[in-house]
Scaffold this active site. Structure first.
Site, PDB file in Angstrom:
ATOM      1  N   TYR A 149       0.823  -1.213   0.000  1.00  0.00           N
ATOM      2  CA  TYR A 149       0.000   0.000   0.000  1.00  0.00           C
ATOM      3  C   TYR A 149       0.855   1.261   0.000  1.00  0.00           C
ATOM      4  CZ  TYR A 149      -3.109  -3.740   1.393  1.00  0.00           C
ATOM      5  OH  TYR A 149      -3.780  -4.940   1.469  1.00  0.00           O
ATOM      6  N   HIS A 150       1.891   1.233  -0.823  1.00  0.00           N
ATOM      7  CA  HIS A 150       2.755   2.393  -1.050  1.00  0.00           C
ATOM      8  C   HIS A 150       2.631   2.778  -2.525  1.00  0.00           C
ATOM      9  CE1 HIS A 150       5.398   0.504   2.345  1.00  0.00           C
ATOM     10  NE2 HIS A 150       4.379   1.172   2.847  1.00  0.00           N
ATOM     11  N   HIS A 151       1.813   3.774  -2.813  1.00  0.00           N
ATOM     12  CA  HIS A 151       1.511   4.145  -4.203  1.00  0.00           C
ATOM     13  C   HIS A 151       2.591   5.076  -4.732  1.00  0.00           C
ATOM     14  CE1 HIS A 151      -2.767   3.964  -2.338  1.00  0.00           C
ATOM     15  NE2 HIS A 151      -2.298   2.747  -2.567  1.00  0.00           N
TER      16      HIS A 151
END
Length: 545
Positions: A481-483
């Site tokens: 969940y690191h865009h």
């Protein structure tokens, strides 16, 4: 104890909210996560700053109730912070091999995703900035580690980072961390014996949470619910800098989704067009604009801002807005021991291993290993999910809690043009705007590296004497969940969206402060780099103004 069903905000009537535009604004910041908050705080002392955010302003008094949501099986993670529904709708491209669970990964509101993040803050390594030159993969950044090094130090002070200088594989530092590190956990001590036998180095982990009183906030009290909520405020979140910016004179307008950026014929943004809960539409004019909406909503906003001059989206003459979407891939393994391991006493990990990180080359991605303190179920979760009572419940808890061990790891994903964010053709949000469509692609190098990380993890667990019961390998991996990567940085306007100062190539008064500017991802949690870049952006905005 319950959270109000009105999205958990402070209530418009109670706050007497004025959401009309501010006249004579110098800077308009779109997004109130860590990047936008730091930019606003840095500029607000001597500039008229306006912050627009799509989400509400959550009442900090509701955090204990959100903590209760977090531990109850009835709620999933998005439900803790009221994520979901038409406002947060999105699509995954079809057909796709890799579905992306976007709403598990974000919070819309003042503070952004730092409201539910774990709080790990590492610096990228020197070779991460020169991936093509040093590893033969991806591209080089137009800046070096040394360019960002002073901003890393400042970001650590601003966020409040507890850490030590015991990591022999970390990039060079100029000063100690602001706070002492958290002590190794009990399960860390178990892992340490196995790692010593295998010649694997463990070291502490920098945390954006207080190990001691800092910046008017209490030290960590060990609730263990860091993800997705810290009731005590010991873990940093961006409301710290939003509040500080307000104290300096900035204006914060919540529940104000920006639907487009208008521009003039001189390639300058003139206004952010936003909606308010009462159905009104407003135009916030300013001399400078900083887009700080994260790796998904930033490209979406630029694409929504298409015009006759920019038919493919604002700042998109390169055609790369939305492309090169990256995330970190998870690698993990876990099992049980025939002895207590004291899990879930803290909600974050306190030891890691970067020993293999800089072995990266064309075939192996950089990766880091993590030693978890929250393996297995919590006793609260077990109690709330069963239908037994009294002695049978107590026996089940004793049998099932406290002897788990687990490791995690993050692996770099290579940037790819076909991994991208676009606008959905046939789905809109609650305001009638096309929602983001995610077409996430994962490369073979990352999947092969997950296997390598799994091998080391299993070796450690077996040396520890654990019964290895699960492995999250290439077939069971998922995003961290690191865009990142969707408005990439480049000196060449044909190869990127922003320049080395994070100013868009096409519009000279528009900057992007976000992990969306990362040309490559490395394998370190991105928030400290986001914060460092945001401080650097603020300095450039001030200079240009």
């Amino acid at each position: 104890m319950s959270v109000p069903e009105t999205a958990g905000d402070r209530g418009d009537a109670a706050r007497d909210v004025d959401r009309t535009p501010v006249s004579d604004a110098d800077v308009c910041v779109v997004g109130a996560g860590p990047a936008g908050a730091l930019v606003a705080d840095r500029l607000a002392a001597d500039r008229e700053v306006v912050i627009l955010d799509a989400g509400p302003r959550f009442d900090p008094e509701d955090r204990p109730a959100r903590q209760e949501r977090a531990i109850r099986p009835h709620y999933d993670r998005p439900g803790v912070w009221d994520v979901g529904g038409a406002r947060d709708a999105y699509e995954n491209a079809e057909p796709t091999e890799w579905s992306y669970p976007l709403n598990h990964a974000r919070v819309k509101g003042i503070g952004g995703s730092t409201l539910h993040w774990q709080g790990m803050v590492m610096r990228l390594h020197e070779d991460d900035f020169n991936s093509q030159s040093e590893r033969g993969v991806g591209v080089d950044w137009p800046i070096e580690y040394e360019d960002l090094r002073p901003y890393y130090a400042e970001a650590e002070r601003e966020l409040g980072v507890a850490g030590a200088s015991d990591n022999p594989y970390a990039p060079p530092r100029e000063e100690p961390h602001p706070m002492a590190p958290f002590e190794p956990s009990y399960s860390d001590s178990l892992f340490a014996e196995a790692c010593e036998e295998l010649g694997i180095d463990m070291h502490s982990v920098p945390n954006a949470r207080n190990s001691e009183p800092y910046d008017g906030r209490s030290p960590c009290v060990g609730y263990g619910t860091c993800q997705p909520v810290c009731p005590s405020g010991a873990k940093y979140d961006a409301t710290v800098h939003v509040d500080r910016a307000e104290e300096k004179g900035a204006t914060v307008i919540d529940r104000a989704p920006v639907r487009s950026l208008d521009h003039d014929g001189n390639d300058r943004v003139t206004a952010a067009v936003y909606a308010t809960p009462d159905g009104e539409t407003h135009r916030q004019e300013a001399d400078a604009f900083v887009v700080a909406c994260g790796g998904v909503e930033t490209p979406r906003l630029l694409l929504l801002s298409a015009s006759d001059r920019y038919p493919d989206g604002l700042a998109n003459s390169s055609g790369h807005v939305g492309e090169f979407f990256m995330d970190h891939l998870f690698a993990g393994a876990g099992g049980t021991l025939d002895e207590p391991t004291r899990q879930n006493h803290v909600g974050f990990y306190t030891s890691a291993c970067d020993q293999f990180y800089d072995e990266a080359d064309e075939s192996q991605a950089p990766f880091k290993l993590e030693f978890f303190n929250y393996a297995g179920p919590s006793p609260v979760g077990m109690a709330l999910s069963g239908d037994d009572w009294g002695d049978p419940l107590l026996e089940r808890l004793r049998d099932g809690y406290g002897n788990h061990v687990a490791m995690g790891g993050l692996v770099e994903q290579r940037p790819q043009e076909d991994s991208r964010i676009t606008l959905a053709a046939d789905r809109t949000d609650d305001r009638g705007n096309p929602v983001p469509e995610i077409d996430w692609a994962v490369d073979d190098r990352a999947l092969d590296t997950i296997e390598r990380a799994n091998e080391i993890q299993v070796d450690i667990l077996e040396e520890l004497g654990a019964d290895v019961e699960r492995v999250a390998g290439p077939d069971a991996t998922g995003p961290a969940y690191h865009h990142m990567g969707t408005t990439r940085m480049s000196d060449d306007p044909d190869r990127g969206v922003v320049d080395a100062d994070c100013r868009t190539h096409d519009l000279d008064n528009c900057w992007v402060a976000s992990s969306s500017v990362f040309p490559t991802s490395g394998a370190m949690n991105p928030t400290l780099t986001i914060a460092a870049l945001a401080l650097r952006v603020a300095d450039d905005v001030r200079e240009q103004l």
